[in-house]
Design an enzyme around this catalytic site. Structure first.
Site, PDB file in Angstrom:
ATOM      1  N   ARG A  15      42.232  45.275  54.659  1.00  0.00           N
ATOM      2  CA  ARG A  15      43.212  45.197  53.774  1.00  0.00           C
ATOM      3  C   ARG A  15      43.000  45.524  52.398  1.00  0.00           C
ATOM      4  NH1 ARG A  15      46.091  44.232  49.387  1.00  0.00           N
ATOM      5  NH2 ARG A  15      45.226  42.081  49.587  1.00  0.00           N
ATOM      6  N   ASP A  16      42.627  44.240  51.814  1.00  0.00           N
ATOM      7  CA  ASP A  16      42.326  44.292  50.268  1.00  0.00           C
ATOM      8  C   ASP A  16      41.211  45.364  50.122  1.00  0.00           C
ATOM      9  OD1 ASP A  16      42.277  43.832  47.373  1.00  0.00           O
ATOM     10  OD2 ASP A  16      41.069  41.688  47.988  1.00  0.00           O
ATOM     11  N   HIS A 206      40.122  33.229  46.212  1.00  0.00           N
ATOM     12  CA  HIS A 206      39.731  34.791  46.562  1.00  0.00           C
ATOM     13  C   HIS A 206      39.060  35.320  45.137  1.00  0.00           C
ATOM     14  CE1 HIS A 206      40.886  39.030  47.839  1.00  0.00           C
ATOM     15  NE2 HIS A 206      40.632  39.285  46.669  1.00  0.00           N
ATOM     16  N   HIS A 208      36.574  37.760  42.857  1.00  0.00           N
ATOM     17  CA  HIS A 208      35.831  38.964  42.715  1.00  0.00           C
ATOM     18  C   HIS A 208      34.423  38.862  41.878  1.00  0.00           C
ATOM     19  CE1 HIS A 208      39.518  41.987  43.339  1.00  0.00           C
ATOM     20  NE2 HIS A 208      39.373  40.953  44.395  1.00  0.00           N
ATOM     21  N   CYS A 239      37.241  47.707  41.730  1.00  0.00           N
ATOM     22  CA  CYS A 239      38.087  46.993  40.833  1.00  0.00           C
ATOM     23  C   CYS A 239      39.058  48.052  40.153  1.00  0.00           C
ATOM     24  CB  CYS A 239      37.492  46.477  39.583  1.00  0.00           C
ATOM     25  SG  CYS A 239      38.283  45.658  38.193  1.00  0.00           S
ATOM     26  N   ASN A 248      35.773  42.838  45.392  1.00  0.00           N
ATOM     27  CA  ASN A 248      35.595  41.727  45.988  1.00  0.00           C
ATOM     28  C   ASN A 248      34.160  41.296  46.320  1.00  0.00           C
ATOM     29  OD1 ASN A 248      38.343  41.498  47.040  1.00  0.00           O
ATOM     30  ND2 ASN A 248      38.182  43.179  47.890  1.00  0.00           N
TER      31      ASN A 248
HETATM   32 ZN    ZN Z   1      40.222  41.141  46.222  1.00  0.00          ZN
END
Ligand code: ZN
Length: 302
Positions: A15-16, A206, A208, A239, A248
């Site tokens: 997803r992300d 979460h 990055h 990003c 991520n």
């Molecule tokens: Zn993310």
């Protein structure tokens, strides 16, 4: 070192990750989710139910989810932007649902054309709907450690967002370091501040790796007893604010470090690295994962 015995990793690549890559066919998404489901990972953020014009990468979420081999023992979640998306997620059988709000007003306005306060009102309604349908609501607070437009985001502001969504019934909180602005001391400051007011709230972080601090941030959080982390296979997903930059934290980098430190993840690192190779083929670009490039520190048996 004061480390937990185990952590729960949520894989967010499908997803992300894929949402921030060029669009890929449904079949590739299904293949990736199915492969990840066989690595031992217990939580996967599978799809988001958003308007296809807003995010074309997720336009086929219903089709993808219908074809995924739902692995028993894996918790699959979906992200939704609003009530309409929540209905789709519920109709597709999801009972773990995430919604995002930005702690930074400017970032929230750029994303959804609403102030943070307006989004919080929407989220209150969404939580009521989800609970009425027997689903849980996780609120992801993005830009928790900084905003690409406003710069620093005060801890108090992030905590006030948490106060509000917990009062409205949110089941879990996630903090997103949307543009990689967190450092370990900032992680400690925010987690401490939230724990002081809400000692029992399930907390997921979460990170990055935009500026190379993601694993250092994880280590700081581990020492505070945080045991839930997002990561994305291969580091999938760039990003959005810095073309070409890393987004991520890569799942295999996280699993590699944790397992070597004796922090159990339940994930088969060799299988996960295979998934990172698959992710790289799907994305059609070299992914920014040191463990994918170098392999594990000692040979793994499968
Ligand atoms: Zn993310």
């Amino acid at each position: 070192m004061n480390l937990p015995g185990a952590v729960s990793l949520r894989e967010v690549g499908p997803r992300d990750g894929l949402q921030n890559e060029d669009p890929v066919p449904a079949a590739a998404k299904i293949e990736l989710i199915d492969a990840l489901s066989r690595t031992g990972v217990r939580r996967i953020e599978a799809v988001s139910f958003v308007h296809p014009k807003a995010i074309p990468q997720m336009a086929d979420a219903d089709e993808v989810w219908a074809a995924v081999a739902k692995e028993p023992g894996v918790r699959y979640s979906a992200l939704v932007p609003n009530t309409r998306g929540a209905r789709r997620a519920l109709d597709n059988g999801f009972r773990e649902i995430e919604v995002v709000v930005s702690a930074s007003d400017t970032h929230n306005r750029r994303n959804v054309n609403r102030s943070t306060a307006e989004s919080l009102d929407d989220i209150a309604e969404l939580i009521t709907l989800l609970h009425a349908e027997g689903a849980t609501a996780e609120v992801i607070v993005s830009t928790s450690w900084g905003c690409p437009f406003e710069g620093d985001v005060p801890v108090e502001r992030v905590v006030s967002v948490v106060d509000r969504v917990l009062a409205d019934g949110a089941d879990r909180i996630a903090f997103g370091d949307t543009t990689g602005m967190a450092t370990p001391t900032r992680v400690v400051a925010l987690v401490d501040a939230v724990r002081e007011k809400h000692p029992d709230v399930p907390l997921l972080l979460h990170f990055h790796n935009t500026r190379g601090t993601a694993l250092a941030n994880v280590l700081a959080a581990l020492q505070l007893g945080v045991t839930e982390f997002d990561a994305s296979v291969g580091g999938l997903g760039g990003c959005p604010y810095a073309p070409g930059a890393t987004g991520n934290l890569a799942s295999e980098e996280l699993v590699h470090m944790l397992e070597d430190m004796g922090v159990h993840t339940g994930v088969d690192l060799a299988a996960l690295i295979e998934c990172a190779r698959l992710a790289e083929r799907i994305a059609g670009r070299e992914l920014p994962s040191g463990v994918l490039r170098a392999g594990p520190r000692v040979p793994q048996s499968r």
